[in-house]
Design a protein around this motif. Sequence first.
Motif, PDB file in Angstrom:
ATOM      1  N   LEU A 132       0.888  -1.152  -0.013  1.00 14.11           N
ATOM      2  CA  LEU A 132      -0.115   0.000   0.165  1.00 14.11           C
ATOM      3  C   LEU A 132       0.855   1.441  -0.058  1.00 14.11           C
ATOM      4  O   LEU A 132       0.559   2.526  -0.605  1.00 14.11           O
ATOM      5  CB  LEU A 132      -0.883  -0.063   1.138  1.00 14.11           C
ATOM      6  N   GLU A 133       1.917   1.294   0.810  1.00 18.02           N
ATOM      7  CA  GLU A 133       2.898   2.518   0.867  1.00 18.02           C
ATOM      8  C   GLU A 133       3.468   2.615  -0.536  1.00 18.02           C
ATOM      9  O   GLU A 133       3.710   3.828  -0.946  1.00 18.02           O
ATOM     10  CB  GLU A 133       3.750   2.130   1.968  1.00 18.02           C
ATOM     11  N   ASP A 134       4.097   1.504  -0.903  1.00 17.55           N
ATOM     12  CA  ASP A 134       4.550   1.424  -2.361  1.00 17.55           C
ATOM     13  C   ASP A 134       3.889   2.032  -3.503  1.00 17.55           C
ATOM     14  O   ASP A 134       4.174   2.847  -4.264  1.00 17.55           O
ATOM     15  CB  ASP A 134       5.046   0.172  -3.026  1.00 17.55           C
ATOM     16  N   ARG A 135       2.443   1.533  -3.425  1.00 14.15           N
ATOM     17  CA  ARG A 135       1.468   2.079  -4.130  1.00 14.15           C
ATOM     18  C   ARG A 135       1.126   3.631  -4.142  1.00 14.15           C
ATOM     19  O   ARG A 135       1.308   4.444  -5.248  1.00 14.15           O
ATOM     20  CB  ARG A 135       0.103   1.208  -3.990  1.00 14.15           C
ATOM     21  N   SER A 136       1.431   3.957  -3.003  1.00 16.86           N
ATOM     22  CA  SER A 136       1.130   5.452  -2.705  1.00 16.86           C
ATOM     23  C   SER A 136       2.413   6.420  -3.421  1.00 16.86           C
ATOM     24  O   SER A 136       1.962   7.414  -4.040  1.00 16.86           O
ATOM     25  CB  SER A 136       1.141   5.828  -1.238  1.00 16.86           C
ATOM     26  N   LEU A 137       3.411   5.691  -3.484  1.00 17.00           N
ATOM     27  CA  LEU A 137       4.518   6.605  -4.108  1.00 17.00           C
ATOM     28  C   LEU A 137       4.360   6.537  -5.583  1.00 17.00           C
ATOM     29  O   LEU A 137       4.510   7.555  -6.255  1.00 17.00           O
ATOM     30  CB  LEU A 137       5.747   5.859  -3.775  1.00 17.00           C
ATOM     31  N   VAL A 138       3.872   5.488  -6.151  1.00 21.70           N
ATOM     32  CA  VAL A 138       3.664   5.532  -7.674  1.00 21.70           C
ATOM     33  C   VAL A 138       2.423   6.394  -7.903  1.00 21.70           C
ATOM     34  O   VAL A 138       2.479   7.079  -9.061  1.00 21.70           O
ATOM     35  CB  VAL A 138       3.451   3.951  -7.825  1.00 21.70           C
ATOM     36  N   ARG A 139       1.550   6.290  -7.284  1.00 17.77           N
ATOM     37  CA  ARG A 139       0.308   7.086  -7.493  1.00 17.77           C
ATOM     38  C   ARG A 139       0.535   8.519  -7.343  1.00 17.77           C
ATOM     39  O   ARG A 139      -0.107   9.318  -8.275  1.00 17.77           O
ATOM     40  CB  ARG A 139      -0.908   6.730  -6.519  1.00 17.77           C
ATOM     41  N   ILE A 140       1.403   8.917  -6.397  1.00 17.92           N
ATOM     42  CA  ILE A 140       1.688  10.325  -6.413  1.00 17.92           C
ATOM     43  C   ILE A 140       2.379  10.949  -7.521  1.00 17.92           C
ATOM     44  O   ILE A 140       2.057  12.185  -7.736  1.00 17.92           O
ATOM     45  CB  ILE A 140       2.449  10.581  -4.883  1.00 17.92           C
ATOM     46  N   ARG A 141       3.058  10.157  -8.170  1.00 13.74           N
ATOM     47  CA  ARG A 141       3.755  10.281  -9.529  1.00 13.74           C
ATOM     48  C   ARG A 141       2.655  10.957 -10.471  1.00 13.74           C
ATOM     49  O   ARG A 141       2.722  12.000 -11.122  1.00 13.74           O
ATOM     50  CB  ARG A 141       4.707   9.451  -9.932  1.00 13.74           C
ATOM     51  N   ALA A 142       1.712   9.937 -10.607  1.00 14.49           N
ATOM     52  CA  ALA A 142       0.404  10.112 -11.671  1.00 14.49           C
ATOM     53  C   ALA A 142      -0.046  11.673 -11.141  1.00 14.49           C
ATOM     54  O   ALA A 142      -0.414  12.249 -12.286  1.00 14.49           O
ATOM     55  CB  ALA A 142      -0.397   9.134 -11.636  1.00 14.49           C
ATOM     56  N   THR A 143      -0.352  11.848  -9.799  1.00 10.20           N
ATOM     57  CA  THR A 143      -1.201  12.828  -9.586  1.00 10.20           C
ATOM     58  C   THR A 143      -0.017  14.263 -10.070  1.00 10.20           C
ATOM     59  O   THR A 143      -0.799  15.312 -10.356  1.00 10.20           O
ATOM     60  CB  THR A 143      -1.341  13.038  -7.986  1.00 10.20           C
ATOM     61  N   ARG A 176       8.697  20.290 -11.737  1.00 10.26           N
ATOM     62  CA  ARG A 176       9.252  19.384 -12.565  1.00 10.26           C
ATOM     63  C   ARG A 176      10.464  18.787 -11.607  1.00 10.26           C
ATOM     64  O   ARG A 176      10.569  17.621 -11.691  1.00 10.26           O
ATOM     65  CB  ARG A 176       9.992  20.195 -13.708  1.00 10.26           C
ATOM     66  N   GLN A 177      11.092  19.742 -10.688  1.00  6.24           N
ATOM     67  CA  GLN A 177      12.048  19.025  -9.984  1.00  6.24           C
ATOM     68  C   GLN A 177      11.565  18.102  -9.040  1.00  6.24           C
ATOM     69  O   GLN A 177      12.257  17.009  -8.617  1.00  6.24           O
ATOM     70  CB  GLN A 177      12.847  20.053  -8.928  1.00  6.24           C
ATOM     71  N   LEU A 178      10.391  18.188  -8.329  1.00  9.64           N
ATOM     72  CA  LEU A 178       9.810  17.220  -7.608  1.00  9.64           C
ATOM     73  C   LEU A 178       9.421  16.256  -8.498  1.00  9.64           C
ATOM     74  O   LEU A 178       9.634  14.777  -7.849  1.00  9.64           O
ATOM     75  CB  LEU A 178       8.386  17.789  -7.079  1.00  9.64           C
ATOM     76  N   LEU A 179       9.046  16.062  -9.745  1.00 15.35           N
ATOM     77  CA  LEU A 179       8.773  15.067 -10.602  1.00 15.35           C
ATOM     78  C   LEU A 179      10.162  14.057 -10.672  1.00 15.35           C
ATOM     79  O   LEU A 179      10.026  12.681 -10.573  1.00 15.35           O
ATOM     80  CB  LEU A 179       8.218  15.265 -11.820  1.00 15.35           C
ATOM     81  N   LEU A 180      11.131  14.869 -10.726  1.00 23.68           N
ATOM     82  CA  LEU A 180      12.475  14.098 -11.057  1.00 23.68           C
ATOM     83  C   LEU A 180      12.707  13.279  -9.799  1.00 23.68           C
ATOM     84  O   LEU A 180      13.218  12.210  -9.772  1.00 23.68           O
ATOM     85  CB  LEU A 180      13.363  15.129 -11.610  1.00 23.68           C
ATOM     86  N   GLU A 181      12.449  13.980  -8.674  1.00 20.52           N
ATOM     87  CA  GLU A 181      12.743  13.295  -7.390  1.00 20.52           C
ATOM     88  C   GLU A 181      11.866  12.042  -7.044  1.00 20.52           C
ATOM     89  O   GLU A 181      12.305  11.086  -6.693  1.00 20.52           O
ATOM     90  CB  GLU A 181      12.686  14.359  -6.302  1.00 20.52           C
ATOM     91  N   VAL A 182      10.758  12.128  -7.533  1.00 20.32           N
ATOM     92  CA  VAL A 182       9.748  11.282  -7.436  1.00 20.32           C
ATOM     93  C   VAL A 182      10.225   9.910  -8.311  1.00 20.32           C
ATOM     94  O   VAL A 182      10.228   8.725  -7.988  1.00 20.32           O
ATOM     95  CB  VAL A 182       8.416  11.315  -7.509  1.00 20.32           C
ATOM     96  N   LEU A 183      10.563  10.101  -9.300  1.00 19.71           N
ATOM     97  CA  LEU A 183      10.994   9.485 -10.320  1.00 19.71           C
ATOM     98  C   LEU A 183      12.204   8.644 -10.082  1.00 19.71           C
ATOM     99  O   LEU A 183      12.230   7.279 -10.218  1.00 19.71           O
ATOM    100  CB  LEU A 183      11.229   9.908 -11.885  1.00 19.71           C
TER     101      LEU A 183
END
Length: 252
Positions: free
Chosen positions: A25-36, A104-111
């Motif tokens: 569930l926590e891993d899923r949250s990380l992936v979903r936050i990128r989509a958001t 954009r910087q936040l997106l790179l960090e999440v990726l």
Amino acid sequence: DSRKLAHSLRAGELTAIYVPAQSTLEDRSLVRIRATMVKDMVRFKQRIKSFLYFYGIPFPPQFEKSGSHWSKRFMKWLGEEVSLQHDSGTQALKILVKEAEQQRQLLLEVLTKIRLLAGCEKYEKNIALLRSIPGIGLITAITFLTEIENIDRFENTDHFAGFVGLVPNYRSSGERASDGEITFRGSNILRTSLIETSWIAASLDPALSLSYNTYIKRMESNKAIVRIARKVLNRIYFVLKNKMEYVPGIVK
């Protein structure tokens, strides 16, 4: 109703819902936050475009080509070379540009964090299996793995397709019954990701390309790609279930 449920439960006729592990569930949250955040980034870009259009500021010729928008040069042009008649307007544009750059910087960090997650022992092997299927990249692979957690929870491909939401919507009234478009039920995240992947897969996989070209002769392209998506979903089920890489077929 309560009494019927109690009898069914005692008789073992009810199937409990699947509850993922806390770690998944926590891993899923990380992936979903990128989509958001990707959706938010699109909104930031639209705000900047609307601002430029409102004040009649055209794009320079070097940025008119497809793919040139939102490059580092383009963002630098927006932040340093574009100015309005008054300082307040210029500052408003700079704030919009700064907001997009921060996103954009936040997106790179999440990726980066998602790539680290994909490289861990829990996901590494299954991601390699999924990426052997043409059209499936890192983000699609980790999205599927965090959303389904365990492929063994699905009895067959039909069960898997029902979970994703890639089955027809069934309507029944009295003696009349009909199948409609794909159901609105299921996982919207997986369905959207799968459809996007299928467009790429249809151009890379010879067998899928042949099927797509056959479908579009008798139906619209958006309906044809849904059928391609079902084929891609079957491939996902196969590689995860059998722990075997996908081998593209040869079309003669």
